[in-house]
Design a protein around this motif. Structure first.
Motif, PDB file in Angstrom:
ATOM      1  N   LEU A   1       0.818  -1.333  -0.097  1.00 45.92           N
ATOM      2  CA  LEU A   1       0.053   0.029  -0.002  1.00 45.92           C
ATOM      3  C   LEU A   1       0.752   1.289  -0.025  1.00 45.92           C
ATOM      4  O   LEU A   1       1.924   1.282   0.732  1.00 45.92           O
ATOM      5  CB  LEU A   1      -0.832   0.065   1.210  1.00 45.92           C
ATOM      6  N   PRO A   2       0.491   2.244  -0.800  1.00 45.13           N
ATOM      7  CA  PRO A   2       1.452   3.459  -0.674  1.00 45.13           C
ATOM      8  C   PRO A   2       1.409   4.108   0.651  1.00 45.13           C
ATOM      9  O   PRO A   2       0.296   4.213   1.355  1.00 45.13           O
ATOM     10  CB  PRO A   2       0.721   4.211  -1.756  1.00 45.13           C
ATOM     11  N   THR A   3       2.575   4.596   1.051  1.00 51.57           N
ATOM     12  CA  THR A   3       2.553   5.244   2.288  1.00 51.57           C
ATOM     13  C   THR A   3       1.700   6.380   2.453  1.00 51.57           C
ATOM     14  O   THR A   3       1.059   6.404   3.752  1.00 51.57           O
ATOM     15  CB  THR A   3       3.891   5.937   2.427  1.00 51.57           C
ATOM     16  N   ALA A   4       1.481   7.178   1.623  1.00 52.89           N
ATOM     17  CA  ALA A   4       0.463   8.226   1.687  1.00 52.89           C
ATOM     18  C   ALA A   4      -0.948   7.769   2.143  1.00 52.89           C
ATOM     19  O   ALA A   4      -1.676   8.705   2.826  1.00 52.89           O
ATOM     20  CB  ALA A   4       0.488   9.148   0.496  1.00 52.89           C
ATOM     21  N   VAL A   5      -1.185   6.690   1.543  1.00 54.46           N
ATOM     22  CA  VAL A   5      -2.689   6.268   1.736  1.00 54.46           C
ATOM     23  C   VAL A   5      -2.592   5.419   3.123  1.00 54.46           C
ATOM     24  O   VAL A   5      -3.732   5.659   3.974  1.00 54.46           O
ATOM     25  CB  VAL A   5      -2.992   5.342   0.701  1.00 54.46           C
ATOM     26  N   SER A   6      -1.752   5.019   3.486  1.00 52.30           N
ATOM     27  CA  SER A   6      -1.948   4.195   5.084  1.00 52.30           C
ATOM     28  C   SER A   6      -1.899   4.918   5.952  1.00 52.30           C
ATOM     29  O   SER A   6      -2.291   4.753   7.315  1.00 52.30           O
ATOM     30  CB  SER A   6      -0.442   3.079   5.196  1.00 52.30           C
ATOM     31  N   HIS A   7      -1.778   6.564   5.907  1.00 49.77           N
ATOM     32  CA  HIS A   7      -1.917   7.358   6.875  1.00 49.77           C
ATOM     33  C   HIS A   7      -3.130   8.322   6.873  1.00 49.77           C
ATOM     34  O   HIS A   7      -3.103   9.238   7.595  1.00 49.77           O
ATOM     35  CB  HIS A   7      -0.461   8.300   7.292  1.00 49.77           C
ATOM     36  N   LEU A   8      -3.949   7.988   6.118  1.00 48.37           N
ATOM     37  CA  LEU A   8      -5.344   8.906   5.831  1.00 48.37           C
ATOM     38  C   LEU A   8      -5.905   8.987   6.983  1.00 48.37           C
ATOM     39  O   LEU A   8      -5.876   7.988   7.785  1.00 48.37           O
ATOM     40  CB  LEU A   8      -6.006   8.296   4.809  1.00 48.37           C
ATOM     41  N   PRO A   9      -6.538  10.044   7.584  1.00 44.79           N
ATOM     42  CA  PRO A   9      -7.113  10.253   8.750  1.00 44.79           C
ATOM     43  C   PRO A   9      -8.560   9.274   8.661  1.00 44.79           C
ATOM     44  O   PRO A   9      -9.205   9.212   7.489  1.00 44.79           O
ATOM     45  CB  PRO A   9      -7.523  11.695   8.878  1.00 44.79           C
TER      46      PRO A   9
END
Ligand SMILES: C[S@@+](CC[C@H](N)C(=O)[O-])C[C@H]1O[C@@H](n2cnc3c(N)ncnc32)[C@H](O)[C@@H]1O
Length: 373
Positions: A213-221
């Motif tokens: 999974l892209p890092t940017a997506v794994s940290h979405l609020p």
């Protein structure tokens, strides 16, 4: 059934559902039978899509003008005074861009031309043959390497100074594809399975989705995840990031540049882009039928420039600029026209420039990332 389809079917029978990245790798790069192994005339009018290279020789000429200026800078900097200057191209396909660049340098910079080595990174023996045929007049000036590791091994003792560049390389690398399961509030990875004669989409295990999974997506609020539409689709291309890291680590001094269509994290992850960016191209038509026509249609996804930029910076490169192709080429043209080296600005070159820079053609969707050390 054609060869790549046969191989995919066999792998599915042996291992179960395949990731889309593996499916794409086999469809495009299966030795001797994958899409990029057999379609020499692509890109171009007789192929499935156009690239800036297929628009004509002006693209290579403008790049050559800019590269010559950068190489001159390198030559005058103390650290590189005793090294050879290298231009390294990856994703050279049939060698047309290399030919356009070398031809311009030979004619317009004859003295420097003698000191420039042109290297091509090409894993495929078949494409190396196409390139050797196109570039036969340049003799030993051009050398081939199967990958960046090989290049590093050879240049380790002579310090690599120069420019490493590619046009539409990263957008041709295999991507993982993910969907959002709104009911279970989870990402899953799309894979490929077989149903009778057909290839069909199938979900991979949850662990696999978390791995790629892209890092940017794994940290979405969680507030955003609460409203994310079911089936929202995104891609991730670890192969492109790995390639860029390896390229950055190869470069001792000089510039790393890529020209590709792509977006930043914010642009990629937007409410209007629910189906992701993966597309198939066949005879100049884009289709969403990614599992059809295996080995006969191109598969491609937008490059995530935020991820590529971070990968380069993590390897110590400095980001010099991130521009649209129109901005990049217009800047070069401004400098070039002052020298008078591009002669009369009308007819064929003007038409080619229009194609390369107009927002409705290749000017806006294509971006140029330049990093340096
Ligand atoms: C979309 S085509 C672009 C060709 C050419 N640069 C142009 O602009 O017309 C992508 C090319 O990248 C090549 N490619 C893909 N992965 C590569 C890799 N790891 N190293 C070198 N070339 C690669 C493909 O075989 C194909 O020739």
């Amino acid at each position: 059934m054609n060869k790549p389809a046969e191989i995919i079917r066999r792998e599915i029978a042996e291992r179960g559902v395949l990731s889309f990245a593996r499916f794409m790798e086999l469809a495009l790069y299966c030795p001797n039978s994958g899409y990029y192994e057999t379609k020499k005339d692509n890109p171009g009018r007789r192929g499935d899509f156009y690239t800036s290279v297929s628009a004509g020789e002006l693209f290579g000429q403008l790049l050559a003008f800019q590269f010559a200026a950068w190489l001159e800078e390198l030559l005058w900097s103390r650290a590189t005074r005793h090294s050879s200057l290298r231009l390294v191209e990856a994703g050279a396909h049939d060698g047309t861009l290399a030919k356009d660049i070398l031809t311009w340098l030979q004619g317009a910079r004859p003295k420097r031309f003698g000191h420039i080595e042109y290297y091509i990174i090409e894993p495929s023996l078949c494409r190396q043959e196409w390139q050797k045929e196109t570039l036969k007049h340049f003799g030993p000036r051009v050398r081939w390497f199967s990958d960046l590791e090989n290049l590093s091994r050879v240049t380790r003792h002579s310090s690599f100074c120069g420019i490493l560049f590619s046009n539409e390389l990263l957008d041709a690398m295999p991507v993982h594809r993910f969907g959002w399961d709104a009911e279970n509030k989870k990402w899953f990875e799309w894979g490929v399975a077989v149903e009778g004669e057909k290839f069909v989409w199938a979900r991979l295990s949850v662990q696999s989705a978390m791995r790629h999974l892209p890092t940017a997506v794994s940290h979405l609020p969680s507030s955003l995840l609460d409203v994310l539409p079911d089936g929202y689709t995104i891609e991730n291309c670890p192969a492109a990031e790995n390639w860029w890291r390896a390229a950055a680590n190869t470069l001792e001094r000089g510039r790393l540049l890529t020209i590709d269509y792509g977006l930043t994290n914010d642009e990629l992850f937007s409410p209007g882009r629910t189906r992701g960016t993966l597309r198939a191209y066949f005879r100049h038509h884009a289709t969403n039928d990614l599992l059809a026509n295996i080995g006969r249609q191109d598969l491609t996804a937008h490059v995530n420039f935020s991820a590529i930029q971070s990968a380069g910076e993590a390897c110590g490169l400095k980001t010099e600029s991130f521009l649209t192709q129109a901005q990049f080429l217009t800047r070069i043209l401004d400098k070039a026209s002052k020298t008078g080296e591009f002669g009369e600005w009308s007819g064929k070159p003007a038409r080619q420039f229009q194609m390369l820079s107009h927002p409705e053609h290749l000017g806006h969707a294509f971006r140029v990332l330049i990093q340096s050390r």
